[in-house]
Enzyme design. Structure first.
Site, short mmCIF file in Angstrom:
data_model
loop_
_atom_site.label_atom_id
_atom_site.label_comp_id
_atom_site.label_asym_id
_atom_site.label_seq_id
_atom_site.Cartn_x
_atom_site.Cartn_y
_atom_site.Cartn_z
N GLU A 40 27.90 54.68 20.06
CA GLU A 40 26.90 53.97 19.28
C GLU A 40 27.04 54.37 17.82
O GLU A 40 27.34 55.52 17.49
CB GLU A 40 25.48 54.27 19.75
N THR A 69 19.46 53.76 16.81
CA THR A 69 18.30 53.78 15.91
C THR A 69 17.79 52.36 15.65
O THR A 69 17.49 51.98 14.52
CB THR A 69 18.60 54.50 14.58
N LYS A 128 16.80 57.13 27.40
CA LYS A 128 17.27 58.18 26.50
C LYS A 128 16.18 59.23 26.39
O LYS A 128 15.14 58.99 25.77
CB LYS A 128 17.58 57.57 25.13
#
Length: 210
Positions: A40, A69, A128
């Site tokens: 990512e 993010t 996550k």
């Protein structure tokens, strides 16, 4: 892409965040060359969307790149338009919801059981656990797996080599690793030392999985 299958297969998600877009792209490509191809690019990076687009073009559809993010609906739209194949969020909110609406698999940030239930209700593909070290580390993950045995947990935050072993042994589907793996490579630091760290993490994951 099938994010759940990719996490279960690779067991290592690299998190690239940097101040130098060209160095960040070189970091992505070096990681892939070292066999770490689940990556990512954090939207908090310099020219993150440009790095995403260039990475997607270089790697092609067989090595999908994700956006990290993802906080807002605009973030989700921009990430998708830049070529992101999946979205990673630090928490629950508009970024995760919009990414799902756009058809992007989502690794949604959670910390508490309530977060987990909410994320699952909203269709998150995987969870996550963030920030994992502050949440309680591998012991906390092991405790969460009792009421949520089918959930796919990916601890992120302070995951060094020792912690990687402990999280995988505690039942993590995969680990998410930022600075312990990337260090200063995405700011223009040495790619040779990045490659050494990448090999060490790959070896640790493979040994723990075996």
């Amino acid at each position: 892409m099938d994010l759940r299958a990719a996490l279960a297969d690779r067991r290592l998600l690299a998190i690239v965040r940097g101040k130098d877009p060209d160095a960040a792209l070189r970091t992505v490509l070096a990681l892939v060359e070292e066999g770490i191809d689940l990556i990512e690019v954090s939207l908090s990076s310099a020219d993150a969307l440009g790095v995403l687009a260039r990475s997607a073009a270089e790697l092609g559809p067989d090595r999908p790149i994700g956006a990290g993010t993802v906080l807002t609906a605009d973030d989700a739209h921009a990430a998708r338009d830049a070529g992101a194949a999946f979205a990673v969020t630090p928490g629950l909110g508009a970024g995760a919801d919009t990414a799902r609406h756009l058809g992007l698999p989502v690794l949604a940030g959670v910390m508490t059981p309530t977060d987990i239930i909410t994320a699952q209700t909203h269709g998150a593909d995987a969870l996550k656990l963030f920030p994992a070290a502050q949440a309680g580390g591998p012991a906390y993950l092991k405790a969460l797996r009792a009421p949520f045995p089918e959930a796919l947990f990916v601890p992120v935050g302070g995951v060094d080599l020792e912690a990687a072993r402990a999280y995988l042994a505690a039942g993590a589907t995969a680990i998410g690793v930022g600075s312990p793996l990337i260090a200063d490579a995405a700011d223009g630091g040495s790619l040779n030392t990045l490659r050494k760290r990448a090999r060490a993490f790959r070896s640790t994951v493979e040994e723990t999985t075996a």
